[in-house]
Scaffold this motif. Structure first.
Motif, short mmCIF file in Angstrom:
data_model
loop_
_atom_site.label_atom_id
_atom_site.label_comp_id
_atom_site.label_asym_id
_atom_site.label_seq_id
_atom_site.Cartn_x
_atom_site.Cartn_y
_atom_site.Cartn_z
N PRO A 182 0.45 -0.85 0.20
CA PRO A 182 -0.41 0.14 0.05
C PRO A 182 1.15 1.20 -0.23
N LEU A 183 0.46 1.92 -0.66
CA LEU A 183 0.74 3.87 -0.62
C LEU A 183 1.77 4.05 0.92
N ALA A 184 2.83 4.35 0.66
CA ALA A 184 3.27 5.22 2.60
C ALA A 184 4.54 6.19 2.16
N ALA A 185 4.61 7.32 2.94
CA ALA A 185 5.13 7.97 2.60
C ALA A 185 7.00 7.19 2.92
N VAL A 186 7.58 7.85 2.36
CA VAL A 186 9.26 7.06 2.24
C VAL A 186 10.34 8.36 2.13
N ARG A 187 11.22 7.50 3.27
CA ARG A 187 12.16 8.55 3.73
C ARG A 187 13.68 7.87 2.71
N SER A 188 15.02 9.02 3.02
CA SER A 188 15.33 8.64 2.29
C SER A 188 17.21 9.47 3.45
N ARG A 189 17.95 8.29 3.79
CA ARG A 189 19.29 8.75 4.35
C ARG A 189 20.33 7.75 4.10
N GLN A 190 21.62 8.11 3.88
CA GLN A 190 22.43 8.15 4.47
C GLN A 190 23.27 7.19 5.47
N ASP A 191 23.30 5.61 4.77
CA ASP A 191 23.59 4.99 6.53
C ASP A 191 25.16 4.79 7.08
N TYR A 192 25.60 4.69 7.88
CA TYR A 192 27.26 4.39 8.25
C TYR A 192 28.25 4.54 7.15
N PHE A 193 27.89 3.09 6.69
CA PHE A 193 28.87 3.13 5.42
C PHE A 193 28.68 3.89 4.58
N HIS A 194 27.51 4.51 4.06
CA HIS A 194 27.22 5.64 3.55
C HIS A 194 26.66 5.21 1.54
#
Length: 279
Positions: A45-57
């Motif tokens: 189902p439709l969801a709000a998606v967030r983006s980030r960089q983790d510890y290993f980039h």
């Protein structure tokens, strides 16, 4: 090469699930070896998606489904141009000596790649000599692991311990990669786990895994023991880490739902007429 990727993961539940938290390591990297041209992510189902960089980039996407649902579908479409890379420099194994403190994270044991066992003896592979070529030694290791095991998608699961794979001599690319990590780290060679895709070869039917080892003067160089291959234009890298746990394609938690049914489809195709000219 210009490659097009489609990766679909679908979960079906016999009962309604809710509070589903998920993280995705499904974005091809953009670096000296490959260029990310397009990336699209669809959630049902439709969801709000967030983006980030983790510890290993690595690029990570996460989302939270709060409403009850009996299925979850994640689709990724990507277009990537990959480039040929030069042969690694012929440097000696001993050239790693002054660098080992810098790469302690990729030399240390992990839950999936413990180092209290005698992996060299269990895998029947010799220690390196300080004066020999590091790249040639890693190619020899890659070939040895390729010849020592049988690729079998039914032999292991995602949580199968490395020791059981080594004793059973059958498994998948994740197992081959983590066996190579165990050898490299046991012998003082910094090495990291890589997840991604392969256009053609063993393991191309799903997400693929291989190893990058650090070669002074050349940087992180990819070796694929599942296919006895040096990583080249056929490979698309998504992420890297200490082992599988740092960069699985998808992981999550949920409440309810019962025993899930999982379906995964991966397609990697070369775009016709898009090959790069070679000098």
């Amino acid at each position: 090469m210009r490659l097009r990727v489609r990766h679909t993961t679908e979960y079906r539940y016999p009962e309604e699930a809710q509070d589903s938290f998920n993280e995705l390591w499904l974005t091809p990297v953009d670096d000296h070896r490959q260029c990310l041209l397009e990336h699209r992510l669809f959630i049902e189902p439709l969801a709000a998606v967030r983006s980030r960089q983790d510890y290993f980039h690595n690029r990570v996407h996460d989302f939270h489904l709060t409403t009850p649902h009996k299925s979850l579908k994640v689709e990724v479409f990507a277009r990537v141009t990959t480039f040929a890379t030069p042969e690694p420099l012929s440097v000696s194994v001993s050239s790693l000596e002054p660098l080992r403190d810098r790469f302690f994270e990729f030399l240390a044991p992990t839950a999936r790649v413990p180092l209290h066992l005698e992996w060299g003896q269990m895998l029947g592979f010799r220690k390196p000599h300080g004066a020999e070529s590091l790249h040639d030694y890693l190619l020899e290791m890659t070939r040895h692991l390729f010849e020592s095991f049988t690729y079998d998608t039914e032999a292991t699961q995602v949580d199968t311990p490395l020791r059981r794979f080594v004793e059973g001599r059958r498994g998948v690319c994740q197992d081959y990669a983590q066996a190579m990590l165990a050898l490299c780290r046991s012998y003082g060679i910094p090495a990291r786990y890589v997840s991604g895709y392969l256009a053609t070869g063993v393991g191309a039917e799903g997400s693929h895994a291989w190893v990058e080892a650090f070669v002074p003067g050349s940087g992180w160089v990819g070796y694929d023991p599942t296919n006895n291959s040096l990583v080249g234009e056929q490979y698309i890298k998504n992420a890297h880490g200490r082992d599988y746990d740092d960069c699985p394609p998808l992981k999550g938690l949920r409440r309810g739902g019962g025993r899930e049914e999982l379906r995964v489809f991966v397609s990697v195709e070369e775009e016709p007429g898009k090959a790069l000219a070679r000098m």
